[in-house]
Design an enzyme around this catalytic site. Structure first.
Site, short mmCIF file in Angstrom:
data_model
loop_
_atom_site.label_atom_id
_atom_site.label_comp_id
_atom_site.label_asym_id
_atom_site.label_seq_id
_atom_site.Cartn_x
_atom_site.Cartn_y
_atom_site.Cartn_z
N SER A 138 -48.64 90.87 -75.50
CA SER A 138 -47.86 90.43 -74.20
C SER A 138 -46.54 91.45 -74.08
CB SER A 138 -47.07 89.12 -74.07
OG SER A 138 -46.24 88.84 -73.48
N TYR A 151 -42.47 82.57 -79.45
CA TYR A 151 -43.75 83.13 -79.05
C TYR A 151 -43.38 84.81 -79.04
CZ TYR A 151 -46.83 84.64 -75.35
OH TYR A 151 -47.83 85.23 -74.49
#
Length: 233
Positions: A138, A151
């Protein structure tokens, strides 16, 4: 569509929905046998019904026995393994002191441990085929933001794993790529903006990676959507 992967076998984790669903279909349409791994049996069955080269397999990536079975199934069913796409991921967002231990553990187990286990069991077969590992990270694996402590940590860890694998597998001619997309129009993002990336756009980028000339390696690709001028700061 070009059938560049006709003789190849791929594994896609997190295949039952979102980007994984689209990736699985794209690879199958491109000729590959695809082991579609996820926890949702019903969704996997629906996915498998869309193409004859999709093999559904209920898999919990946090359990090593399940992950080994996933890799063994690919080799048993098709005779080989060429591509591993570590796509499964989840996110819990909030300040560090607000995250629960369970939320932290879930992100580390799925986003990082799952990829580690898949690589661990797949690498001996990928060495034989001079195959390819694609880790779906990501933009949050390259830059941090408030509320993304767990995350971001898991995705930065995935990038570190990719970098190490690149060094360890270079002599074996196994390619290692990391794709870092921004927001995608999937269930992962509760309210994605209209200009967010589509699963098809991201899947096409993965296709470009795994069908590149043998002499080309895309080590890291960062994808961002084109933001309309009126929304730019």
């Amino acid at each position: 569509m070009a059938d560049k992967l006709t003789s190849k076998t791929a594994i896609v984790t997190g295949a039952s929905k979102g980007l994984g669903h689209t990736l699985t279909q794209r690879l199958a349409q491109g000729g590959a046998w695809v082991i579609a791994a996820a926890r949702s049996e019903n969704r996997l069955k629906e996915l498998a019904a869309t193409h004859e080269k999709i093999i559904p397999l209920v898999t919990d990536l946090t359990h090593s026995n399940d992950v080994k079975r996933m890799v063994d199934t690919a080799v048993t069913e098709t005779g080989r393994l060429d591509i591993l796409i570590n796509n499964a991921g989840l996110g819990h967002f909030g300040r560090v002191e607000e995250l629960t231990e369970q939320q932290w553990d879930q992100m580390m187990d799925v986003n990082l441990k799952g990829a580690f286990l898949a690589c661990k069991f797949a690498i001996p077969h990928l060495i034989k085929s001079k195959g390819h590992i694609v880790n779906i990270s990501s933009v949050a694996g390259t830059v941090t933001f408030p509320g993304g402590g767990g995350y971001c940590a898991s995705k930065f860890g995935l990038q570190a794993l990719s970098d190490v694998l690149t060094q360890e597998l270079k002599k074996d001619e196994v390619k290692v790529s990391t794709l870092c997309p921004g927001s995608i129009q999937t269930e992962f993002f509760p309210d994605p903006r209209d200009h967010a990336l589509t699963p098809e756009q991201v899947a096409e980028t993965v296709w470009m990676m795994v069908t590149a000339d043998p002499g080309v390696i895309f080590n890291q690709v960062i994808m961002r959507p084109q933001v309309p001028p009126e929304l730019q700061k």
